[in-house]
Design an enzyme around this catalytic site. Sequence first.
Site, PDB file in Angstrom:
ATOM      1  CE1 TYR A  50     -10.146  51.279 -23.091  1.00 56.24           C
ATOM      2  CE2 TYR A  50     -11.619  49.185 -23.344  1.00 56.24           C
ATOM      3  CZ  TYR A  50     -11.455  50.446 -22.945  1.00 56.24           C
ATOM      4  OH  TYR A  50     -12.729  50.543 -22.209  1.00 56.24           O
ATOM      5  CG  HIS A 106     -12.987  55.670 -25.412  1.00 57.88           C
ATOM      6  ND1 HIS A 106     -12.454  54.466 -25.646  1.00 57.88           N
ATOM      7  CD2 HIS A 106     -13.267  55.840 -24.529  1.00 57.88           C
ATOM      8  CE1 HIS A 106     -11.970  54.153 -24.478  1.00 57.88           C
ATOM      9  NE2 HIS A 106     -12.488  54.205 -23.547  1.00 57.88           N
TER      10      HIS A 106
HETATM   11  P1  NAP Z   1     -13.727  47.792 -12.558  1.00 55.74           P
HETATM   12  O1  NAP Z   1     -14.425  46.519 -13.202  1.00 55.74           O
HETATM   13  O2  NAP Z   1     -14.632  48.638 -11.778  1.00 55.74           O
HETATM   14  O3  NAP Z   1     -12.659  46.912 -11.735  1.00 55.74           O
HETATM   15  C1  NAP Z   1     -11.629  46.064 -12.566  1.00 55.74           C
HETATM   16  C2  NAP Z   1     -11.265  45.511 -10.800  1.00 55.74           C
HETATM   17  O4  NAP Z   1     -11.502  45.256  -9.898  1.00 55.74           O
HETATM   18  C3  NAP Z   1      -9.236  44.569 -11.079  1.00 55.74           C
HETATM   19  O5  NAP Z   1      -8.148  45.084 -10.138  1.00 55.74           O
HETATM   20  C4  NAP Z   1     -10.015  43.590 -11.306  1.00 55.74           C
HETATM   21  O6  NAP Z   1      -9.273  41.867 -10.261  1.00 55.74           O
HETATM   22  C5  NAP Z   1     -10.850  43.523  -9.905  1.00 55.74           C
HETATM   23  N1  NAP Z   1     -12.175  42.435  -9.560  1.00 55.74           N
HETATM   24  C6  NAP Z   1     -13.246  42.125 -10.397  1.00 55.74           C
HETATM   25  N2  NAP Z   1     -13.976  41.061 -10.562  1.00 55.74           N
HETATM   26  C7  NAP Z   1     -13.601  41.192  -9.164  1.00 55.74           C
HETATM   27  C8  NAP Z   1     -14.290  40.295  -7.669  1.00 55.74           C
HETATM   28  N3  NAP Z   1     -15.304  39.735  -7.815  1.00 55.74           N
HETATM   29  N4  NAP Z   1     -13.495  40.345  -6.722  1.00 55.74           N
HETATM   30  C9  NAP Z   1     -12.244  41.252  -6.115  1.00 55.74           C
HETATM   31  N5  NAP Z   1     -11.695  42.463  -7.033  1.00 55.74           N
HETATM   32  C10 NAP Z   1     -12.252  42.633  -8.362  1.00 55.74           C
HETATM   33  O7  NAP Z   1     -12.941  48.944 -13.314  1.00 55.74           O
HETATM   34  P2  NAP Z   1     -12.144  48.837 -14.925  1.00 55.74           P
HETATM   35  O8  NAP Z   1     -11.600  47.396 -15.505  1.00 55.74           O
HETATM   36  O9  NAP Z   1     -12.148  49.962 -15.136  1.00 55.74           O
HETATM   37  O10 NAP Z   1     -13.798  49.215 -15.381  1.00 55.74           O
HETATM   38  C11 NAP Z   1     -14.239  47.973 -16.175  1.00 55.74           C
HETATM   39  C12 NAP Z   1     -14.765  48.283 -17.783  1.00 55.74           C
HETATM   40  O11 NAP Z   1     -14.722  49.574 -17.757  1.00 55.74           O
HETATM   41  C13 NAP Z   1     -13.141  48.440 -18.287  1.00 55.74           C
HETATM   42  O12 NAP Z   1     -12.401  47.062 -18.288  1.00 55.74           O
HETATM   43  C14 NAP Z   1     -13.615  48.800 -19.729  1.00 55.74           C
HETATM   44  O13 NAP Z   1     -14.370  48.036 -21.306  1.00 55.74           O
HETATM   45  C15 NAP Z   1     -14.617  49.961 -19.137  1.00 55.74           C
HETATM   46  N6  NAP Z   1     -14.257  51.050 -19.482  1.00 55.74           N
HETATM   47  C16 NAP Z   1     -14.788  52.252 -20.115  1.00 55.74           C
HETATM   48  C17 NAP Z   1     -14.297  52.965 -19.866  1.00 55.74           C
HETATM   49  C18 NAP Z   1     -14.364  54.186 -20.948  1.00 55.74           C
HETATM   50  O14 NAP Z   1     -13.712  55.464 -20.749  1.00 55.74           O
HETATM   51  N7  NAP Z   1     -15.919  54.218 -21.621  1.00 55.74           N
HETATM   52  C19 NAP Z   1     -13.329  53.918 -18.648  1.00 55.74           C
HETATM   53  C20 NAP Z   1     -12.631  52.887 -17.672  1.00 55.74           C
HETATM   54  C21 NAP Z   1     -13.284  51.354 -18.092  1.00 55.74           C
HETATM   55  P3  NAP Z   1      -9.015  40.937 -11.807  1.00 55.74           P
HETATM   56  O15 NAP Z   1      -9.046  41.564 -12.734  1.00 55.74           O
HETATM   57  O16 NAP Z   1      -7.823  40.596 -11.386  1.00 55.74           O
HETATM   58  O17 NAP Z   1      -9.430  39.669 -11.783  1.00 55.74           O
END
Ligand code: NAP
Length: 271
Positions: A50, A106
């Site tokens: 990241y 990861h």
């Molecule tokens: P997510 O948390 O499912 O969704 C994030 C999106 O939703 C962003 O566009 C955010 O917008 C929006 N959002 C957040 N809260 C909201 C709300 N209350 N109402 C409306 N929209 C909202 O997606 P993600 O970032 O893919 O997953 C979360 C975390 O999981 C990542 O950040 C990472 O730390 C981890 N991850 C790990 C892996 C892995 O391979 N281990 C892969 C993917 C993700 P804004 O930012 O504009 O608020």
Amino acid sequence: MNMPYKQLSSGIDVPILGLGTWQLQGATCVEVIKKAFAIGYRHFDTAAIYKNHEAVAEGLAGKPRGDIFLVSKLWHEEHHPDLVEPALDRALKELKTDYLDLYLVHWPKQKAHFPEVMYEMEKMRKKGKIRSMGTCNATIHHMQDVLNQGLDIPVNQVELHPFFQQEELAKFCRIKAIAITAYSPLARGAVLESPVLQKLAEKHGKTAGQIALAWCLKNNYIVIPKATSEKHLQENFAASSLHLSQSDMDEIRAIDEDRRLILPDFAEFDY
Ligand code: NAP
């Protein structure tokens, strides 16, 4: 409000809702971390790939280290027993800390000796550089390979949301006492468009996103939604006190579409 904890098989307590930081960079990341901490977030999920370790550290500067649950991940290009400790040391330096609460592989690479990498992580735990280890994106087969070595898997962090419920993998984890952290729990925003989740949101006076997070928590998963705005951070944090009924859970179970969103070309989901 204090976030409740879940205890891992390694005996470590994890705040059940944390902040995902993928795609948070620079000054924005610093500010989001500060805002999140002020709201009450104590669990922060980052990864070497990241490229925001320094910003996460800056956002957490001055906060008592013992109050924070810090997670980072070993990138798949460093999946060799000799590379684990140098990669971890680099992460610790960037994060300005001398230990991680959780260090995750990861992306498993079976051909690159995944169980040996886990064995090396266990050595890092014994050295006190990490409190607990775990995997991300591990299939049942990957997990079984590690368990066959007599190693513990306290956590597997996987994509999991109402459109991608991963019931078979979740069942295996439940039986083996492997906690699940649900990543992309908002399906990267797509859950907001679900008519079923919108209907339940109206019933509870909440948002569809909060329903998706509450569904994860009711299933006993840890969740790490990523958010940028204060409004989203607040909303997601508050989802931890929303309780869904069994009939709500049944309705959400029916909207599973086996829709995986995160599928890089190096993934081994067919292993
Ligand atoms: P997510 O948390 O499912 O969704 C994030 C999106 O939703 C962003 O566009 C955010 O917008 C929006 N959002 C957040 N809260 C909201 C709300 N209350 N109402 C409306 N929209 C909202 O997606 P993600 O970032 O893919 O997953 C979360 C975390 O999981 C990542 O950040 C990472 O730390 C981890 N991850 C790990 C892996 C892995 O391979 N281990 C892969 C993917 C993700 P804004 O930012 O504009 O608020």
